[in-house]
Enzyme design. Structure first.
Site, mmCIF file in Angstrom:
data_model
loop_
_atom_site.group_PDB
_atom_site.id
_atom_site.type_symbol
_atom_site.label_atom_id
_atom_site.label_comp_id
_atom_site.label_asym_id
_atom_site.label_seq_id
_atom_site.Cartn_x
_atom_site.Cartn_y
_atom_site.Cartn_z
ATOM 1 C CD GLU A 47 -2.823 1.254 1.944
ATOM 2 O OE1 GLU A 47 -2.771 0.205 3.007
ATOM 3 O OE2 GLU A 47 -3.800 2.046 1.997
ATOM 4 C CD GLU A 388 -9.031 -2.296 7.441
ATOM 5 O OE1 GLU A 388 -9.176 -1.175 8.278
ATOM 6 O OE2 GLU A 388 -8.126 -3.322 8.020
HETATM 7 O O1 AHR Z 1 -1.760 -0.772 6.938
HETATM 8 C C1 AHR Z 1 -2.615 0.143 7.215
HETATM 9 C C2 AHR Z 1 -3.943 -0.148 7.143
HETATM 10 O O2 AHR Z 1 -4.647 -0.498 8.044
HETATM 11 C C3 AHR Z 1 -4.554 -0.087 5.455
HETATM 12 O O3 AHR Z 1 -5.304 0.333 5.653
HETATM 13 C C4 AHR Z 1 -6.167 -1.129 6.060
HETATM 14 O O4 AHR Z 1 -6.489 -1.766 5.603
HETATM 15 C C5 AHR Z 1 -5.853 -0.918 8.008
HETATM 16 O O5 AHR Z 1 -6.588 -0.341 8.273
#
Ligand code: AHR
Length: 676
Positions: A47, A388
């Site tokens: 990410e 999520e």
């Molecule tokens: O990994 C950091 C964040 O944690 C991600 O973006 C999310 O999916 C989770 O809440």
């Protein structure tokens, strides 16, 4: 006298944590080859958080290269006669700068970029500068590029590194290479407008100003930072989830990750906000944007490089639910989300993505891929819908959307495996509402997230989490997890050891858990928002944490099938009578090796006897040990190899049954590879 020596020897042994206690006898049945361990089992989750893409893996060194940040000149200093214009050659990035004569031969016109925490230059390394330019009023100009150190007290403050001659009224791309003259992690890049061959200065336009090291991962021009890509490659990830996380959803729908904006020529990829720039106001980075230079094509390409199955995740039409309960806490702000009857463009994004990855080059999106240089399909097999998300008791916001996606994707691409989610929590109301729905909707896997403290990892329920899972439901993707030390939310040995312990339960239950990815992956030491992370770096160097090595030890020793491993007829999961021991066993039928993983989470050494039932005689054993006497320690930029897996060897012998005996040191993760 003798007693005195004995006592002091005993106390020394105890203080080293070497006290031999109960003999722990573990029985491994090497003939009972169990469930298949999926090749996707251990992988990576990428990410763009913590400056993981721009300023991290993506090797571009110029910040705001297309002048498209909302404050168009953020990251730039201008001097002399500079004007911002917005009718440039790239539809999605219309801004550029116009440079004119400064009005006096002793005055200068130009621009200077600060890079991401500086422009890092290494002595002797080659760099590629490029710029789109034209002389709108005709004629010819010279662009002089310097690498400067504004903070330097030394003699070498500036270095002329290259000249580019710009000619004509048409936009063209100009490129020049140069070698770094000194090493400086925090230089700036200054660009002067000059007259060509000492002739008068003519007006010149500059757009998409870029600087890359030539030596990127696989030498690609729009490439990745080599040390960071290598660290991923060294994990041999079976699955590669991208592009996030919360950035998939966006703070609002406008800022969600839109993969279509991330493909095609880099100059025309539309900039997106990065929600992590403002998510935590104590880690506020107003200059954090997504250039999409590392876009979906590059993600698929990296999957191919690493031998990983790609797992893209797409927006399901819900913006980040955490950030959109503003009007009535606990109730969704439905205005923030896409209404059910307008969902088609989101569903089309999913269908078109599959076409982009797998379609023939005669298809619309397959053609885009082919034109980018990859006529062969990327062979996409998995797709995640939503990150999520959750349902409310009285409002199934996620599951009703997921059903629509599932129906449309299954109808057109029945072989794509779909991945749902159980929301942000590993238990509790949101989880309890969604988990049964994942089975009802019939997704192939669902994604569970758990960033939890030590107590969670050591809790009886979680130590046996997957032992008790429904064998008839969808498979599990533990898509984001890490042990977050209570009061110590940063990388340190103890939490990584608990991750290793927990993973024995993932491995033992490979029939239900098909994928697991630690998170987050990357963090810039000067630009992080979230800790702990697997790999850290500054502008020039990087290091791999203990958590990284835990992942690597599992991934490189994943085996092909589970073997039963019991102690007193019970699985070994740190139960009260198991003295902090966790263990699992696999066989690698291709390498003909039995692999046993043992994690000792206790503060004492534990005597271990492994009975390898089904084997007899003498066998060579390779060991790999990760240990530390300091629970708070980890690797660092200064000391990147402080704690790394250490190789060793031993023998397992026995006439009727092969037996391996060992004393597993306190707080240690050890792998035994027993040649069959
Ligand atoms: O990994 C950091 C964040 O944690 C991600 O973006 C999310 O999916 C989770 O809440």
């Amino acid at each position: 006298m003798k007693i005195k020596y004995l006592l002091s020897a005993l106390s020394l042994t105890a203080s080293l944590g070497l006290t031999a206690q109960t003999q722990h006898v573990m029985e491994v049945n090497t003939s009972k080859v169990g469930s298949t361990i999926q090749p996707t089992m251990y992988g990576i989750f990428f990410e763009d958080i913590n400056f993981a893409a721009d300023g991290g893996l993506y090797a571009e060194m110029v910040k705001n290269r297309s002048f498209e940040f909302p404050q168009n000149l953020m990251g730039w200093r201008t001097f002399g006669n500079v004007e911002l214009k917005d009718d440039g050659p790239f539809d999605n990035n219309p801004h550029y700068v116009r440079l004119r004569y400064a009005g006096h031969p002793h005055k200068h016109t130009g621009i200077e970029n600060e890079g991401f925490f500086g422009i890092p230059i290494k002595e002797g390394e080659e760099y590629r500068f490029s710029v789109w330019a034209r002389c709108p009023e005709g004629g010819k100009a010279t662009v002089l590029v310097q690498i400067v150190d504004n903070a330097s007290m030394g003699e070498v403050q500036e270095q002329e590194v290259c000249f580019v001659d710009v000619e004509g009224t048409e936009w063209k791309k100009y490129t020049a290479k140069f070698k770094g003259k000194i090493t400086n992690p925090k230089a700036s890049m200054r660009i002067f407008l000059r007259g060509f061959n000492n002739q008068p200065i003519v007006t010149t336009d500059l757009e998409h100003v870029s600087l890359f090291p030539v030596d990127t991962w696989k030498g690609r021009e729009n490439g990745m930072r080599k040390d960071l890509a290598q660290a991923l490659y060294d994990l041999k990830p079976g699955i590669f989830r991208f592009p996030g996380g919360c950035i998939v959803e966006g703070t609002d729908l406008e800022s969600r990750y839109q993969w279509k904006n991330s493909v095609g020529p880099v100059e025309n990829r539309k900039l997106n906000e990065n929600r992590w720039h403002y998510t935590f106001d104590f880690r506020f980075y107003p200059d954090y944007y997504q250039s999409y230079g590392l876009g979906f094509y590059e993600f698929f390409q990296l999957c191919e490089d690493f031998g990983s199955e790609p797992l893209p995740v797409i927006s399901c039409g819900l913006a980040c639910q955490f950030q959109n309960e503003n009007k009535q806490p606990g109730k969704p702000d439905m205005e923030a989300h896409c209404p059910m009857d307008n969902l088609q463009p989101y569903i089309d994004d999913a269908l078109d993505l599959i076409e982009f990855a797998n379609g023939d080059k005669s298809t619309k999106w397959g053609k885009v891929r082919a034109e980018m240089g990859h006529p062969e399909p990327f062979n996409l097999k998995f797709l995640g819908v939503g990150n999520e998300q959750w349902d409310y008791k009285d409002n199934p916001v996620f599951s009703e959307r997921l059903k629509k996606f599932t129906a449309a994707i299954r109808a057109k691409y029945p072989n794509i495996k779909l991945i749902g989610t159980t929301g942000p929590d590993s238990e509790g109301e949101k989880f309890d509402i969604l988990q049964p729905k994942m089975k009802e909707i019939g997704v192939d896997l669902y994604d569970e997230h758990f960033y939890r403290p030590e107590t969670w990892f050591l809790d009886n329920v979680n130590r046996h989490r997957y032992d008790n899972y429904d064998r008839k439901g969808p498979k599990i993707f533990a898509g984001e997890y890490a042990c977050h030390g209570k009061g110590k939310k940063w990388n340190h040995f103890e939490t990584s050891l608990l991750e290793a312990a927990f993973m024995t339960g993932i491995e033992r239950n490979a029939d239900v858990v098909h994928m697991a990815t630690y998170a987050p992956l990357f963090a810039h030491v000067e630009g992080w928002q979230w800790r702990p992370d697997a790999i850290w770096y500054d502008n020039l160097n990087s290091f791999r944490t203990v958590s990284y090595y835990v992942q690597q030890m599992y991934s490189l020793n994943k085996g092909t099938n589970v073997l039963p491993l019991l102690m007193n007829k019970k699985v070994v999961a740190g139960d009260n009578d198991q003295d902090g021991l966790f263990a699992s066993a696999v066989v690698d039928s291709k390498q003909n090796v039995v692999i046993v993983k043992v994690v000792n989470t206790s503060k004492n050494a534990q005597a271990l006897k492994l009975n390898l039932n089904g084997m007899k005689g003498s066998h060579n054993v390779e060991t790999l040990t990760l240990t530390s006497s300091d629970m708070d320690a980890d690797n660092s930029l200064e000391n990147p190899n402080r704690i790394t897996p250490q190789k060793g060897s031993t023998k397992a012998t026995g006439e009727k049954v092969t037996v391996l005996e060992d004393n597993v040191p306190a707080m240690t993760f050890r792998i035994y590879r027993i040649q069959k």
